[in-house]
Enzyme design. Structure first.
Site, PDB file in Angstrom:
ATOM      1  N   TYR A  96      13.840 -51.037  16.865  1.00 29.11           N
ATOM      2  CA  TYR A  96      12.461 -50.928  17.320  1.00 29.11           C
ATOM      3  C   TYR A  96      12.191 -51.811  18.545  1.00 29.11           C
ATOM      4  O   TYR A  96      11.591 -51.362  19.538  1.00 29.11           O
ATOM      5  CB  TYR A  96      11.499 -51.325  16.197  1.00 29.11           C
ATOM      6  CG  TYR A  96      11.735 -50.623  14.882  1.00 29.11           C
ATOM      7  CD1 TYR A  96      12.125 -49.288  14.844  1.00 29.11           C
ATOM      8  CD2 TYR A  96      11.567 -51.285  13.676  1.00 29.11           C
ATOM      9  CE1 TYR A  96      12.335 -48.639  13.642  1.00 29.11           C
ATOM     10  CE2 TYR A  96      11.780 -50.640  12.460  1.00 29.11           C
ATOM     11  CZ  TYR A  96      12.166 -49.317  12.449  1.00 29.11           C
ATOM     12  OH  TYR A  96      12.377 -48.675  11.262  1.00 29.11           O
ATOM     13  N   HIS A 109     -11.490 -29.055  15.884  1.00 27.16           N
ATOM     14  CA  HIS A 109     -10.661 -28.452  16.931  1.00 27.16           C
ATOM     15  C   HIS A 109     -11.298 -28.719  18.297  1.00 27.16           C
ATOM     16  O   HIS A 109     -12.512 -28.634  18.445  1.00 27.16           O
ATOM     17  CB  HIS A 109     -10.543 -26.938  16.714  1.00 27.16           C
ATOM     18  CG  HIS A 109      -9.810 -26.251  17.816  1.00 27.16           C
ATOM     19  ND1 HIS A 109      -8.440 -26.235  17.888  1.00 27.16           N
ATOM     20  CD2 HIS A 109     -10.265 -25.581  18.914  1.00 27.16           C
ATOM     21  CE1 HIS A 109      -8.073 -25.584  18.975  1.00 27.16           C
ATOM     22  NE2 HIS A 109      -9.172 -25.166  19.616  1.00 27.16           N
TER      23      HIS A 109
END
Length: 509
Positions: free
Chosen positions: A223, A494
């Site tokens: 990471y 949406h």
């Protein structure tokens, strides 16, 4: 303040007065209800909780308040990464029809990066967070002691002050939250002192660079290595990542690691898998100083030996616990071969008076785990609870761009843990997400792991734009025991990234 004065042998009274006074001072100790070693994201709120509950509390810190997260970890690195993303978007401006100057050539993608300004912004934010932590400690009534601590016995600490004499402190309860630091891999003949200043870096020192490296070699494909590698590539450096294993991000499922690999290569980063540095030494040739080469890295890999010339090397291949100076044995505290403190599921060590929390005990080394350790101890010790670390749900985010957010089990973990269950897996490219297409940020994928019979979600990964936020929505469902069918049937706004949770389940296999 409770002060204990140990008995002084009678023979001392016939000694010179000066010697007698020294002995009394040396044997004085201050007693507390609770002492916390380390002011990280677990230690700081824990000390405040005890102080606010009217317990006499001391917090011992060896360097700066706030621990790794505020000073070298989450806060500064994500501040720097924000600057890297601005540079990235600035170069991509023409793709969106946006140009830095009127009439600019659409093929021009140069940006100017001033690392001194980038660094100052990072320092300012760190300073503000650190001063805020110090203020809250004072307001809570915590006694802050700057120094390094080591155990003398099961309930006594010797503290060497940064600006004063040694102190002997005793406590009914002691909590170790001393954290971890970057580990330097063992390489034959390597001597950091023989290199130019700032040429050899770790995850702390790299944040203080005042220049962009001409070529940064990153040792480690986990990471930390990926975040810094992509950051400095976006700021203008050439970057090579050396990874010992056969994939980046060893904990992730292979398909996720492969897509991350592709993303970084698209960004112009060179990646060497199944490779390791065999020697690192100062560059000694008489090349033009303008090349800024100061380090030679010998690499053994799949294609034999090779030599990399770099301006800087970043060690990002692991971390080690800050326990070697604690003298744990004197207190009867067991540790692992790597030095992590051994605890039970309620964070108690092998000394019944001592608990450990955060990275120092091993396990997932995330700030939010350290904070959850604090909450567990507060609940159990101050609120008469009985919480444990068993089966807690662990989320995390890798702050590459796109982000990698994950919670719960990976596919390989689920199949190993539940060999008798039917496991279903859904993988969907981010290019199927309308919002990702609209923003031209469609790299990555979403992956869900579920139990076919119960329809419970076992794990979820989002390598995509705002992957950490999408992951957190699924985590809430997992916490509440919500089946994947509820997410599939939900009405999501949406266009939003969340509405992808309508569609991913159609890919279950």
């Amino acid at each position: 303040m409770y002060t204990t004065l140990h008995v002084v042998p009678l023979t001392l009274f016939i000694a010179p007065k000066r010697f007698f006074v020294k002995q009394i001072i040396r044997t004085m100790s201050t007693h507390y209800d609770a002492i916390i070693i380390g002011s990280g994201q677990g230690g700081t709120p824990l000390s405040m909780a005890f102080a606010q509950a009217k317990y006499k509390t001391a917090l011992i810190e060896s360097s700066h308040v706030g621990g790794c997260c505020i000073n070298e970890g989450c806060t500064p690195t994500k501040t720097l990464i924000a600057s890297g993303r601005v540079a990235y978007l600035t170069r991509r401006g023409p793709q969106y029809g946006v140009f830095a100057n009127a009439g600019a050539d659409a093929t021009t993608n140069d940006v100017q990066v001033n690392m001194e300004i980038v660094r100052k912004r990072k320092r300012d934010i760190v300073d503000s967070f650190r001063s805020g932590s110090e203020r809250r400690l004072r307001e809570a009534g915590v006694e802050l002691i700057m120094g390094t601590a080591s155990f003398k016995d099961e309930r006594t600490l010797q503290v060497r002050g940064l600006d004063g004499p040694e102190k002997s402190l005793t406590a009914d309860r002691i909590f170790v939250c001393s954290g971890e630091r970057p580990a330097i891999p063992k390489i034959d003949g390597f001597d950091a002192a023989s290199f130019p200043p700032d040429a050899i870096l770790d995850s702390s020192s790299i944040q203080e660079l005042g220049v962009v490296p001409s070529h940064l070699v990153v040792i480690g494909g986990g990471y930390i290595g990926l975040e810094f590698g992509q950051l400095f590539r976006r700021l203008g450096a050439a970057v090579t990542i050396i990874q010992r294993g056969n994939q980046l991000l060893p904990r992730e499922d292979a398909e996720v690691a492969e897509i991350m690999h592709k993303v970084l290569e698209e960004d112009g980063i060179r990646i060497l898998l199944k490779a390791a540095p065999t020697a690192i030494h100062p560059h000694t040739s008489s090349q033009d100083p303008a090349t800024k080469v100061s380090v030679s890295v010998s690499v053994s890999g799949q294609n034999g030996q090779s030599e990399l010339q770099a301006s800087h090397v970043l060690f990002a291949a692991g971390r080690m616990p800050n326990t070697e100076n604690l003298n744990l044995g004197a207190a009867g505290i067991e540790s692992t071969a790597r030095g992590h403190i051994v605890t039970d599921t309620q964070l108690r060590t092998t000394n019944s008076r001592v608990w450990a929390l955060g990275d120092v005990k091993g396990g997932p080394a995330f700030t939010h785990i350290s904070y959850d350790d604090f909450r567990l101890l507060r609940t159990n010790l101050l609120e008469e609870g009985n919480n444990t670390t068993a089966d807690r749900l662990v989320p995390y985010v890798v702050y590459t761009d796109p982000q990698l957010g994950h919670v719960g089990l990976h596919e390989h973990e689920a199949r190993e843990k539940f060999p008798d269950r039917k496991i279903q897996v859904a993988s969907m490219p981010m290019s199927y997400v309308a919002r990702a297409l609209e923003t031209d940020e469609s790299r990555g994928l979403m992956k869900a792991v579920v139990d076919a019979e119960s329809k419970q979600i076992l794990g979820f990964t989002c390598l995509g734009i705002e992957g950490g936020e999408i992951m957190s929505l699924v985590e809430m469902a997992m916490i509440g025991g919500v089946k994947w069918t509820a997410l599939s049937n939900a009405i999501w706004a949406h266009p939003s990234l969340a509405e992808s949770l309508n569609n991913i389940w159609s890919f279950l296999k």
